[in-house]
Design an enzyme around this catalytic site. Structure first.
Site: not given
Ligand code: PSU
Ligand code: MN
Length: 296
Positions: A19, A78, A98, A130, A132, A134, A151
């Site tokens: 990425e 982003k 990702v 929130d 992601s 991903d 993370k």
């Protein structure tokens, strides 16, 4: 709309998607490109082909050259899955997350990927709600993502629950619990453990033959940091106090940690990304055993 480097096109099965968000937004100016190049070197050292993905002036590129990679600085947008089409139509420079990278990998048929840490459910859910992108993209893309888990600035147990709901296997590389990004221990139990690149590839192939899509493989960092949690809490408080929201949260917190840890998290992050790239390369070139292919 999508340009695939010749080398990647000629060996898609052995390509490892990398990425560009971590290149543009995960490290201080100038450092990210070096991290990206080191990942490419690690993939090559394993005998596989790096396919770094990003958007340049509206063209989605799979297999960026070194000169092209230099364009991914803090000014790049982003780009998650929802942002790809807009970046193309508006001729933007866009660094794929990702999720964004997986969306492209799915279009071109790349099944292996490496990153630092997967995105997930942010702490405090549902305020704000929130999560992601991903996760949703992994659930619709047949690909195995090698990472150091999720993370740890996120709500990792909640993310693990959601991955189960989405049918995404959460594999541990030689470990029984999901690595916590900088830290090796203390994460939720994995759904299965694999010991070798070949094992990982065999599980992925079986998953795809059974109609499954994404898989997460967690590899613990070689030199873990076990004392970052207080700093993470401090960083999240700062993000809250400074009204940082949405896509800006992760880059804000990472740079806060890099700065306040005196560069320790930055070094750890850089190293674990390289280690994950190496492993993804090893998995991409591991040949299936005879019995790995299910009888039809
Ligand atoms: N891994 C790293 N550094 C990063 C990321 C991953 O070591 O910066 C990026 C990835 O691009 C991932 C993104 O998709 O963080 C997650 O952002 P968000 O939480 O806004 O979905
Ligand atoms: Mn988010």
């Amino acid at each position: 709309m999508i340009r695939i480097a010749k080398e990647v096109r000629e060996s898609l099965a052995h390509a490892v998607a990398l990425e560009t968000t971590l290149v543009a937004h995960g490290f201080p100016p100038g450092e990210g490109v070096e991290v990206g190049l080191e990942s490419e070197r690690q993939v090559r050292a394993a005998g596989a082909v790096p396919a770094t993905i990003g958007v340049i002036d509206g063209e989605i590129v799979v297999g960026l050259t070194e000169d092209e990679l230099q364009r991914f600085d803090a000014a790049a947008r982003k780009i998650g899955p929802r942002d790809l089409a807009v970046a193309v139509a508006q001729r933007a420079v866009g660094a794929t997350t990702v999720g964004g990278t997986l969306a492209v990998a799915r279009q071109v048929g790349i099944t292996w990927m490496a990153t630092g840490g997967l995105g997930g459910v942010h702490r405090g859910f549902p305020d704000p709600p929130d999560v992601s992108a991903d996760l949703a993209q992994l659930a619709r893309t047949p690909a195995l993502v090698v990472s150091s888990g999720v993370k740890s600035l996120l709500d990792v147990p909640a993310t693990a629950e959601l991955l189960e709901s989405l049918g995404v296997p959460m594999l541990g590389y030689g470990v029984d619990t999901l690595p916590l990004f900088y830290a090796a221990d203390g994460g939720p139990p994995v759904s299965a453990r694999v010991e070798t690149p070949r094992d990982a590839a065999a599980v992925a192939r079986a998953h795809w033959e059974l109609g499954g899509t994404g898989l997460l493989l967690g590899r613990p960092p070689d030199e873990p940091l076990d004392d970052v949690e207080p700093l993470i809490e401090q960083a999240l408080r700062a993000a809250h106090d400074q009204d940082v929201h949405g896509q800006a949260v992760t880059p804000f917190v990472l740079s806060y940690l890099h700065r306040e840890s005196g560069g320790r998290t930055q070094r750890a992050n850089k190293d674990l990304i390289a280690q994950n790239a190496r492993l993804a390369g090893e998995i991409a070139v591991s040949s299936p055993r005879a019995h790995d292919t299910l009888a039809r």
